[in-house]
Design an enzyme around this catalytic site. Structure first.
Site, mmCIF file in Angstrom:
data_model
loop_
_atom_site.group_PDB
_atom_site.id
_atom_site.type_symbol
_atom_site.label_atom_id
_atom_site.label_comp_id
_atom_site.label_asym_id
_atom_site.label_seq_id
_atom_site.Cartn_x
_atom_site.Cartn_y
_atom_site.Cartn_z
ATOM 1 N N ASP A 132 1.932 20.233 -20.572
ATOM 2 C CA ASP A 132 1.137 19.029 -20.842
ATOM 3 C C ASP A 132 2.028 18.150 -21.718
ATOM 4 O OD1 ASP A 132 -0.482 17.029 -21.801
ATOM 5 O OD2 ASP A 132 -2.237 18.301 -22.066
ATOM 6 N N ARG A 167 -13.070 15.203 -34.051
ATOM 7 C CA ARG A 167 -12.438 16.289 -33.303
ATOM 8 C C ARG A 167 -12.917 17.575 -33.954
ATOM 9 N NH1 ARG A 167 -11.995 14.870 -28.588
ATOM 10 N NH2 ARG A 167 -10.130 13.899 -27.778
ATOM 11 N N PHE A 224 -7.261 21.527 -24.734
ATOM 12 C CA PHE A 224 -7.537 20.093 -24.793
ATOM 13 C C PHE A 224 -8.778 19.852 -23.938
ATOM 14 C CE2 PHE A 224 -7.383 15.668 -23.548
ATOM 15 C CZ PHE A 224 -7.380 15.101 -24.811
ATOM 16 N N THR A 225 -9.598 18.873 -24.342
ATOM 17 C CA THR A 225 -10.924 18.674 -23.721
ATOM 18 C C THR A 225 -10.875 18.588 -22.187
ATOM 19 O OG1 THR A 225 -10.636 16.317 -24.134
ATOM 20 C CG2 THR A 225 -11.893 17.552 -25.765
ATOM 21 N N PHE A 248 -18.725 14.454 -26.369
ATOM 22 C CA PHE A 248 -18.324 13.603 -27.491
ATOM 23 C C PHE A 248 -18.240 12.133 -27.110
ATOM 24 C CE2 PHE A 248 -13.900 13.065 -26.105
ATOM 25 C CZ PHE A 248 -13.744 14.148 -25.265
ATOM 26 N N TYR A 263 0.842 -1.206 0.000
ATOM 27 C CA TYR A 263 0.000 0.000 0.000
ATOM 28 C C TYR A 263 0.875 1.253 0.000
ATOM 29 C CZ TYR A 263 -3.826 3.175 0.789
ATOM 30 O OH TYR A 263 -4.737 4.187 0.635
HETATM 31 C C1 LIG Z 1 -5.069 12.282 -23.244
HETATM 32 C C2 LIG Z 1 -4.677 13.652 -22.940
HETATM 33 C C3 LIG Z 1 -4.922 14.217 -21.684
HETATM 34 C C4 LIG Z 1 -5.714 13.502 -20.601
HETATM 35 O O1 LIG Z 1 -5.153 12.325 -20.210
HETATM 36 P P1 LIG Z 1 -5.992 11.003 -19.804
HETATM 37 O O2 LIG Z 1 -4.945 10.009 -19.485
HETATM 38 O O3 LIG Z 1 -6.835 10.626 -20.979
HETATM 39 O O4 LIG Z 1 -6.833 11.349 -18.627
HETATM 40 C C5 LIG Z 1 -4.456 15.502 -21.471
HETATM 41 N N1 LIG Z 1 -3.818 16.198 -22.418
HETATM 42 C C6 LIG Z 1 -3.601 15.700 -23.659
HETATM 43 C C7 LIG Z 1 -2.901 16.506 -24.673
HETATM 44 C C8 LIG Z 1 -4.019 14.413 -23.955
HETATM 45 O O5 LIG Z 1 -3.824 13.924 -25.185
#
Ligand SMILES: *Cc1c(COP(=O)(O)O)cnc(C)c1O
Length: 460
Positions: A219, A386, A128-129, A452, A76
């Site tokens: 990111d 997209r 990004f979404t 989506f 753990y």
């Molecule tokens: C996939 C992605 C995320 C989110 O990550 P998950 O692992 O799907 O939660 C964030 N930023 C970018 C650019 C991504 O492609």
């Protein structure tokens, strides 16, 4: 201008185990698509022939990674795999402090809650979404500062992921630096078609943000693919290894969120990393509430081990050359058939311009969603939308209408062969041939968040 090397590449691996594919008939596909509400996200994977829905969590792990799974220390607290992962993140990316999370959005959630206050502005090189949604849920507002070339699918500028520094400085002057907790920089900008940012631009951004005391959060989901374009196309980088370039990119930023399901070659996992002790302290408190203890963050020990090994494999020059080489091969085949794609070809997939392919379908009738459905019907190849469906709604309820209306053919890493690429391109060509007969869609069910994934459609 510099060009990507045209020397032939081959997969830097041989195949030890295979998974048989299922072929379907047109009648079976028609039925499956209807049941899925014409949304490729709602198809059952067993009804799919070649799955290009996403490159997320779909990579093939190496024998080394599978062997690593057997070394899972399922404790753990304080699992040895956590310490291995921590070492690798320091060695390969250079960030000081690590918080593992179950995947990228877990890291985005924690980071957004810690750094963003109500009314803050978060500038970024295209949204990004999940990233933007977490910024909004924390009370912030995303502002797009990507260069205008990124919104033009035909513009062949090699670094369409670059930041427009004037746009950023105007924002800072308008709102004040204290309203901007960080600038969010994605490497290989997903929504723009996997387009890279240059080191030169990143360095200029570093200078500007330093002047105002603003952080850069990276990111870094597809940092290795971005490094490949820098190596091939940016002046002064052709002799540097992917590993060196990745580390240099990271060194120009203050922290990161990572979905290890992409470049890092695992099926599940992610992390948040930072160079700031205070931010780390707070993240360590929050991760316990939302993900798990700070030494596992929702992951099994074996998952962390596979991630540590995958990160090292992801920055291997031969790996990344074949990875991006395969994507470029598919794009070139599609261009031969006249299919309109986003150029230059990006790192993780081919993006077809649905507005250009189906100009008779207005954006509110979902041209990209339509095209993804037609491709599945044609061959069982699964792609994703997209465009306007992915863009969703603003906090005030209005639809976002993005300039780019794309269908993404995302290539999983180390999974398909060149012959699969040929089959995919031929299917796209057949749909292109009968494009004038294709009709748009209406949405008959719309979920509140990230619509989506679960929206349903009917043909008009
Ligand atoms: C996939 C992605 C995320 C989110 O990550 P998950 O692992 O799907 O939660 C964030 N930023 C970018 C650019 C991504 O492609």
């Amino acid at each position: 201008m510099k060009q990507i090397s045209k020397n032939s590449w081959a997969e830097p691996f041989k195949i030890k185990m295979v998974e048989l594919l299922k072929m379907t008939t047109p009648a079976q596909r028609k039925k499956a698509l209807k049941e899925a509400g014409l949304n490729t996200f709602l198809l059952k994977s067993e009804d799919v022939y070649i799955d290009l829905l996403t490159d997320s969590g779909t990579s093939a792990m190496s024998d080394q990674q599978w062997a690593g799974m057997m070394l899972g220390d399922e404790a753990y607290a304080g699992s040895s795999n956590y310490y291995h992962l921590e070492d690798v993140v320091k060695e390969v990316y250079g960030y000081k402090y690590l918080i593992p999370t179950h995947q990228g959005r877990g890291a985005e959630h924690i980071l957004s809650q810690i750094l963003i206050k109500k009314g803050d502005i978060i500038p970024g090189n295209m949204y990004f979404t999940t990233t933007r949604l977490h910024q909004e849920l924390a009370g912030g507002r995303f502002e797009d500062i990507i260069i205008k070339e990124a919104h033009d699918s035909a513009n062949e500028f090699p670094f369409k992921g670059n930041v427009d520094l004037n746009k950023l400085e105007t924002l800072i002057k308008k709102h004040g630096a204290q309203k901007i907790p960080y600038v969010c920089i994605a490497t290989s900008v997903n929504m723009a078609g996997g387009q890279p940012i240059s080191i030169k631009n990143l360095k200029e951004l570093r200078t500007l943000t330093k002047k105002y005391g603003i952080r850069i959060i990276h990111d870094m989901t597809r940092v290795a693919e971005n490094a490949y374009f820098i190596q091939q196309l940016e002046k002064g980088y052709s002799k540097k290894s992917i590993k060196q370039i990745v580390k240099e990119i990271c060194s120009l930023t203050d922290g990161a969120t990572m979905s290890a399901k992409k470049d890092a070659l695992v099926n599940i996992g992610g992390f948040m990393a930072t160079n700031e002790w205070d931010v780390f302290e707070e993240a360590r408190n929050m991760v316990v509430v939302y993900e798990g203890l700070h030494t596992y963050g929702g992951l099994a020990g074996r998952d962390m081990e596979a991630m540590a090994i995958g990160i090292k494999e992801s920055v291997n020059d031969n790996h990344i050359r074949a990875r991006v080489g395969q994507v470029i091969y598919l794009g070139e085949q599609m261009m031969k058939y006249g299919v309109p794609i986003v150029k230059p070809i990006g790192g993780h997939g081919i993006f077809v311009d649905a507005k250009k392919m189906l100009p008779h379908i207005p954006q509110h009738e979902y041209p990209a969603q339509t095209l993804a459905a037609e491709l599945y019907l044609d061959s069982g190849v699964r792609t994703m939308e997209r465009g306007v469906v992915s863009a969703g709604r603003k906090p005030n309820g209005e639809n976002y209408f993005p300039k780019l209306e794309l269908v993404r053919f995302t290539i999983p890493r180390r999974v398909y062969t060149q012959a699969h690429m040929d089959v995919i391109a031929e299917s796209a060509a057949r749909v292109f041939e009968r494009r004038k007969k294709i009709k748009g869609l209406k949405m008959i069910y719309e979920p509140k968040y990230l619509r989506f994934f679960q929206a349903r459609f009917e043909q008009l």
